[in-house]
Design a protein around this motif. Structure first.
Motif, PDB file in Angstrom:
ATOM      1  N   LEU A  32     -13.601   1.645  12.252  1.00 52.05           N
ATOM      2  CA  LEU A  32     -14.440   2.681  11.639  1.00 52.05           C
ATOM      3  C   LEU A  32     -15.792   2.773  12.341  1.00 52.05           C
ATOM      4  O   LEU A  32     -16.327   3.876  12.535  1.00 52.05           O
ATOM      5  CB  LEU A  32     -14.630   2.374  10.148  1.00 52.05           C
ATOM      6  N   TYR A  33     -16.325   1.595  12.714  1.00 52.00           N
ATOM      7  CA  TYR A  33     -17.598   1.599  13.431  1.00 52.00           C
ATOM      8  C   TYR A  33     -17.441   2.312  14.772  1.00 52.00           C
ATOM      9  O   TYR A  33     -18.293   3.128  15.169  1.00 52.00           O
ATOM     10  CB  TYR A  33     -18.078   0.162  13.642  1.00 52.00           C
ATOM     11  N   PHE A  34     -16.352   2.015  15.461  1.00 44.41           N
ATOM     12  CA  PHE A  34     -16.091   2.662  16.748  1.00 44.41           C
ATOM     13  C   PHE A  34     -15.945   4.177  16.560  1.00 44.41           C
ATOM     14  O   PHE A  34     -16.515   4.971  17.327  1.00 44.41           O
ATOM     15  CB  PHE A  34     -14.820   2.079  17.370  1.00 44.41           C
ATOM     16  N   ILE A  35     -15.177   4.550  15.503  1.00 43.71           N
ATOM     17  CA  ILE A  35     -15.014   5.981  15.230  1.00 43.71           C
ATOM     18  C   ILE A  35     -16.351   6.631  14.912  1.00 43.71           C
ATOM     19  O   ILE A  35     -16.649   7.750  15.345  1.00 43.71           O
ATOM     20  CB  ILE A  35     -14.011   6.178  14.065  1.00 43.71           C
ATOM     21  N   PHE A  36     -17.182   5.902  14.144  1.00 42.44           N
ATOM     22  CA  PHE A  36     -18.500   6.440  13.793  1.00 42.44           C
ATOM     23  C   PHE A  36     -19.335   6.662  15.055  1.00 42.44           C
ATOM     24  O   PHE A  36     -20.009   7.700  15.203  1.00 42.44           O
ATOM     25  CB  PHE A  36     -19.210   5.470  12.843  1.00 42.44           C
ATOM     26  N   LYS A  37     -19.299   5.659  15.952  1.00 43.55           N
ATOM     27  CA  LYS A  37     -20.059   5.811  17.193  1.00 43.55           C
ATOM     28  C   LYS A  37     -19.542   6.990  18.008  1.00 43.55           C
ATOM     29  O   LYS A  37     -20.330   7.756  18.575  1.00 43.55           O
ATOM     30  CB  LYS A  37     -19.967   4.517  18.022  1.00 43.55           C
ATOM     31  N   GLN A  38     -18.208   7.122  18.036  1.00 48.87           N
ATOM     32  CA  GLN A  38     -17.625   8.243  18.751  1.00 48.87           C
ATOM     33  C   GLN A  38     -18.028   9.561  18.096  1.00 48.87           C
ATOM     34  O   GLN A  38     -18.312  10.544  18.777  1.00 48.87           O
ATOM     35  CB  GLN A  38     -16.096   8.115  18.764  1.00 48.87           C
ATOM     36  N   PHE A  39     -18.046   9.565  16.776  1.00 51.71           N
ATOM     37  CA  PHE A  39     -18.427  10.782  16.068  1.00 51.71           C
ATOM     38  C   PHE A  39     -19.885  11.129  16.347  1.00 51.71           C
ATOM     39  O   PHE A  39     -20.249  12.313  16.471  1.00 51.71           O
ATOM     40  CB  PHE A  39     -18.203  10.603  14.567  1.00 51.71           C
ATOM     41  N   GLN A  40     -20.735  10.098  16.427  1.00 51.93           N
ATOM     42  CA  GLN A  40     -22.137  10.338  16.760  1.00 51.93           C
ATOM     43  C   GLN A  40     -22.268  10.975  18.141  1.00 51.93           C
ATOM     44  O   GLN A  40     -23.072  11.881  18.352  1.00 51.93           O
ATOM     45  CB  GLN A  40     -22.911   9.017  16.722  1.00 51.93           C
ATOM     46  N   LYS A  41     -21.434  10.466  19.060  1.00 51.70           N
ATOM     47  CA  LYS A  41     -21.443  11.056  20.392  1.00 51.70           C
ATOM     48  C   LYS A  41     -20.988  12.507  20.353  1.00 51.70           C
ATOM     49  O   LYS A  41     -21.539  13.375  21.035  1.00 51.70           O
ATOM     50  CB  LYS A  41     -20.540  10.250  21.330  1.00 51.70           C
ATOM     51  N   ILE A  42     -19.942  12.748  19.537  1.00 47.95           N
ATOM     52  CA  ILE A  42     -19.447  14.120  19.399  1.00 47.95           C
ATOM     53  C   ILE A  42     -20.536  15.018  18.815  1.00 47.95           C
ATOM     54  O   ILE A  42     -20.757  16.149  19.276  1.00 47.95           O
ATOM     55  CB  ILE A  42     -18.191  14.148  18.511  1.00 47.95           C
ATOM     56  N   LYS A  43     -21.227  14.484  17.798  1.00 45.50           N
ATOM     57  CA  LYS A  43     -22.298  15.271  17.169  1.00 45.50           C
ATOM     58  C   LYS A  43     -23.402  15.573  18.167  1.00 45.50           C
ATOM     59  O   LYS A  43     -23.908  16.700  18.238  1.00 45.50           O
ATOM     60  CB  LYS A  43     -22.845  14.503  15.972  1.00 45.50           C
ATOM     61  N   GLN A  44     -23.756  14.568  18.976  1.00 51.27           N
ATOM     62  CA  GLN A  44     -24.778  14.789  19.997  1.00 51.27           C
ATOM     63  C   GLN A  44     -24.313  15.816  21.015  1.00 51.27           C
ATOM     64  O   GLN A  44     -25.099  16.682  21.447  1.00 51.27           O
ATOM     65  CB  GLN A  44     -25.099  13.466  20.690  1.00 51.27           C
ATOM     66  N   ALA A  45     -23.016  15.692  21.359  1.00 53.31           N
ATOM     67  CA  ALA A  45     -22.473  16.651  22.328  1.00 53.31           C
ATOM     68  C   ALA A  45     -22.512  18.068  21.772  1.00 53.31           C
ATOM     69  O   ALA A  45     -22.813  19.030  22.496  1.00 53.31           O
ATOM     70  CB  ALA A  45     -21.051  16.264  22.696  1.00 53.31           C
TER      71      ALA A  45
ATOM     72  N   ARG B 266     -22.577  20.364  33.259  1.00 47.00           N
ATOM     73  CA  ARG B 266     -21.881  19.224  33.858  1.00 47.00           C
ATOM     74  C   ARG B 266     -22.177  17.935  33.068  1.00 47.00           C
ATOM     75  O   ARG B 266     -21.320  17.075  32.890  1.00 47.00           O
ATOM     76  CB  ARG B 266     -22.311  19.083  35.323  1.00 47.00           C
ATOM     77  N   GLN B 267     -23.438  17.834  32.629  1.00 42.50           N
ATOM     78  CA  GLN B 267     -23.810  16.654  31.828  1.00 42.50           C
ATOM     79  C   GLN B 267     -22.997  16.607  30.523  1.00 42.50           C
ATOM     80  O   GLN B 267     -22.507  15.548  30.128  1.00 42.50           O
ATOM     81  CB  GLN B 267     -25.308  16.693  31.504  1.00 42.50           C
ATOM     82  N   ILE B 268     -22.881  17.769  29.877  1.00 44.86           N
ATOM     83  CA  ILE B 268     -22.104  17.824  28.629  1.00 44.86           C
ATOM     84  C   ILE B 268     -20.641  17.500  28.905  1.00 44.86           C
ATOM     85  O   ILE B 268     -19.985  16.780  28.146  1.00 44.86           O
ATOM     86  CB  ILE B 268     -22.246  19.213  27.985  1.00 44.86           C
ATOM     87  N   HIS B 269     -20.129  18.040  30.027  1.00 48.35           N
ATOM     88  CA  HIS B 269     -18.731  17.737  30.385  1.00 48.35           C
ATOM     89  C   HIS B 269     -18.533  16.246  30.610  1.00 48.35           C
ATOM     90  O   HIS B 269     -17.507  15.669  30.217  1.00 48.35           O
ATOM     91  CB  HIS B 269     -18.345  18.518  31.651  1.00 48.35           C
TER      92      HIS B 269
ATOM     93  N   ARG C 139     -11.979  11.649  20.926  1.00 48.99           N
ATOM     94  CA  ARG C 139     -11.502  12.092  19.626  1.00 48.99           C
ATOM     95  C   ARG C 139     -11.600  13.597  19.417  1.00 48.99           C
ATOM     96  O   ARG C 139     -11.141  14.113  18.412  1.00 48.99           O
ATOM     97  CB  ARG C 139     -12.305  11.403  18.515  1.00 48.99           C
ATOM     98  N   VAL C 140     -12.323  14.329  20.350  1.00 46.18           N
ATOM     99  CA  VAL C 140     -12.495  15.780  20.183  1.00 46.18           C
ATOM    100  C   VAL C 140     -11.207  16.489  20.542  1.00 46.18           C
ATOM    101  O   VAL C 140     -10.588  16.165  21.548  1.00 46.18           O
ATOM    102  CB  VAL C 140     -13.648  16.303  21.064  1.00 46.18           C
ATOM    103  N   LYS C 141     -10.806  17.418  19.780  1.00 47.61           N
ATOM    104  CA  LYS C 141      -9.546  18.125  20.002  1.00 47.61           C
ATOM    105  C   LYS C 141      -9.630  19.020  21.261  1.00 47.61           C
ATOM    106  O   LYS C 141     -10.684  19.617  21.537  1.00 47.61           O
ATOM    107  CB  LYS C 141      -9.171  18.953  18.781  1.00 47.61           C
ATOM    108  N   GLU C 142      -8.498  19.152  21.972  1.00 43.54           N
ATOM    109  CA  GLU C 142      -8.472  19.877  23.238  1.00 43.54           C
ATOM    110  C   GLU C 142      -8.874  21.339  23.056  1.00 43.54           C
ATOM    111  O   GLU C 142      -9.575  21.918  23.892  1.00 43.54           O
ATOM    112  CB  GLU C 142      -7.065  19.800  23.833  1.00 43.54           C
ATOM    113  N   GLN C 143      -8.422  21.937  21.984  1.00 45.98           N
ATOM    114  CA  GLN C 143      -8.728  23.348  21.794  1.00 45.98           C
ATOM    115  C   GLN C 143     -10.213  23.570  21.625  1.00 45.98           C
ATOM    116  O   GLN C 143     -10.768  24.564  22.070  1.00 45.98           O
ATOM    117  CB  GLN C 143      -7.973  23.908  20.579  1.00 45.98           C
ATOM    118  N   TYR C 144     -10.892  22.604  20.941  1.00 40.17           N
ATOM    119  CA  TYR C 144     -12.330  22.723  20.723  1.00 40.17           C
ATOM    120  C   TYR C 144     -13.071  22.673  22.058  1.00 40.17           C
ATOM    121  O   TYR C 144     -13.941  23.492  22.334  1.00 40.17           O
ATOM    122  CB  TYR C 144     -12.784  21.589  19.813  1.00 40.17           C
TER     123      TYR C 144
END
Length: 547
Positions: free
Chosen positions: A348-361, A387-390, A398-403
């Motif tokens: 869950l912590y890893f997912i949270f960190k990933q989600f934070q990255k997604i939110k920042q992205a 390019r930085q965002i990519h 964890r971000v879906k391909e379509q998104y």
């Protein structure tokens, strides 16, 4: 072929019998749970007789016969009460002056002493009775009591000479009882019980079972006769055919009858516990032996206490060992679950960190989306941001391909549009159409169209990740405040605000910049939504948890 058919029939019959036995076990445990009810019925009958006895105007003979009814009710219910009322009747019979009534009461006293394992006391009473003055109607009890005492003594004595002596006396009193019982009704249960015992003594179990079946047909569950006959049948079937299934069946039927009749002086449930213990069913054995112990304590039977004390410690120790084993197993399972919980928390912590990255992205993507409307000379900077965002999005699995594809496509279109806009500006400058160029820059049509496209792409991407978002939000709102979406809409302004809150953007200023509304407008929308929520104070926190 014949052997196969026989084997199949045997399996079918065994399965059917096992199912019937399970039903009987359920009935037994249900009956055990109603013990208090059956005991209360017994107490009611006893109290009703006591009320009649409390009448001071009844004569001594009527008092004797009412006390006899109390003795009958307590005979297998309470040893102490039976003893008390028998002694009362002996005193009454003495005061009345009828030797037959006194002899009858002494025989009853002898019987309960023998039943409770007090054989020496029982025999002393019998030896004190003058055989010549016993009325014929009491001879069956007289011989029966002697026979009962010597039957138990011959089996319990470990000295061969003494055991043989008791065996001889047992046979002698059996003969006397047989002579006396032959004068009785051949269809009576008393007669059939004696005959069944004779067949058992002669080891003619097949004949004994036939008589036993007749006794069972003449008696009903809840009576001592039925309980005793079912108990005897259980062991005859075991001795004759090694039929453990039917042994348990008739022990259960006998135990059910004992409980229904409030018969506390019983052996069926104890013996059933012993059989189940031998088969490894420790849990049931423990439950049944404790139930039997309570009955024995209530009745105050030395014989039952002795029997139970021989088996109860073994069952209790096995039960405790099984409980300890289960406890150890549970502790291991708890440790395993704890380890899994730690792993889950780490995940869950890893997912949270990933989600934070997604939110920042996502936040950075929105910044890029705004900057793409700037002049062509900023294109290089925007490309660097893209390019930085990519690069950052490449680290977020964890971000879906379509998104991702949707936003890449949007950025590509923006580049094409900016390039087209650049060419158009160059063309107007080269052709000296500066006025038209100024008119074009005054129009907000391009921004409005881009904003609509931004909303459409945002709505589509968000709903792809959270397809049930609208229904979940409406579930948090009062019925009259439900949000309705038009046919050509995916999300409206209210839902987009909540979508951004779901994505972790809770600051009204940031939301206003993304959706291009004033901060005050965003604030009003949020207040309106909270006021329409079922749980106003928890509304936005609940939105954040929509999955």
């Amino acid at each position: 072929m014949a052997r196969s058919i026989f084997f199949i029939l045997f399996l079918f019959t065994s399965t059917l019998n096992a199912q019937n036995l399970d039903s009987l076990f359920q009935e037994l445990e249900t009956t055990m749970s109603k013990r208090k009810h059956y005991d209360e019925r017994k107490k009611t009958r006893i109290n009703n007789i006591k009320k009649l006895l409390s009448d001071q105007d009844i004569n001594s003979e009527n008092r004797y016969f009412l006390t006899s009814r109390l003795i009958l009710e307590n005979e297998y219910y309470s040893f102490n009460e039976s003893l008390h009322y028998i002694n009362n009747n002996i005193d009454l019979a003495t005061s009345i002056g009828k030797d037959s009534l006194k002899t009858e009461s002494i025989l009853k006293l002898s019987n309960i002493l023998a039943t409770s394992g007090r054989y020496t006391e029982s025999l002393n009473l019998l030896d004190g009775i003058n055989r010549k003055v016993i009325p014929n109607g009491l001879l069956l009890r007289f011989y029966g009591n002697y026979k009962k005492c010597y039957d138990e003594l011959k089996n319990s004595s470990e000295v061969k000479r003494i055991s043989e002596k008791y065996r001889g006396l047992y046979r002698a009193y059996s003969d006397s009882l047989n002579t006396e019982i032959s004068r009785n009704d051949k269809e009576s249960i008393e007669y059939l019980i004696v005959i069944e015992q004779n067949y058992r003594d002669a080891n003619k179990l097949g004949e004994a079972l036939k008589i036993n079946e007749e006794i069972l047909s003449k008696s009903i569950s809840g009576t001592r006769d039925f309980s005793f006959a079912a108990f005897n049948r259980s062991y005859m079937l075991r001795w004759l055919n090694d039929d453990k299934l039917n042994q348990k069946k008739y022990l259960i039927l006998s135990a059910i009858s004992d409980i229904k009749g409030a018969i506390k002086d019983n052996a069926s449930l104890t013996n059933l516990a012993e059989v189940l213990f031998e088969e490894g069913d420790v849990e049931r054995a423990h439950k049944f032996i404790n139930f039997s112990l309570e009955d024995a304590q209530f009745y105050n039977s030395q014989l039952r206490f002795l029997h139970i004390s021989n088996i109860s410690p073994q069952i209790s120790n096995s039960f405790e060992a099984r409980i300890q084993k289960q406890r150890n197993k549970l502790q291991k399972q708890l440790m395993f679950i704890s380890a899994l919980s730690i792993i889950l928390l780490m995940a869950l912590y890893f997912i949270f960190k990933q989600f934070q990255k997604i939110k920042q992205a996502r936040e950075q993507a929105k910044v890029v989306n705004v900057k793409l409307r700037e002049l062509n000379e900023e294109l290089k900077v925007k490309n660097e941001d893209l390019r930085q965002i990519h690069d950052e999005l490449a680290d977020v699995g964890r971000v879906k391909e379509q998104y991702i594809g949707s936003f890449l496509n949007l950025y590509s279109e923006y580049i094409d549009k900016l390039d087209g806009y650049r060419k158009m500006v160059r063309k107007y400058i080269l052709t000296n159409k500066v006025n038209k160029l100024l008119e074009l820059t005054k129009s907000k049509q391009v921004i409005e169209e881009e904003l609509k496209l931004f909303y459409s792409n945002f709505d589509k991407s968000f709903l792809h990740i959270y397809p049930n978002f609208i229904n979940s939000v409406n579930g948090l709102l009062k019925p009259e405040e439900q949000i309705q979406i038009g046919d050509n809409e995916q999300l409206n302004t209210e839902l987009r605000i909540l979508a951004l809150i779901r994505l972790g953007i809770t600051n009204s200023s940031k939301i206003s910049k993304i959706l291009r509304y004033s901060v005050n407008t965003i604030y009003n929308y949020r207040v309106k939504l909270r006021n329409g929520a079922i749980k106003r104070d928890e509304f936005e926190d609940l939105v954040k948890n929509i999955g």
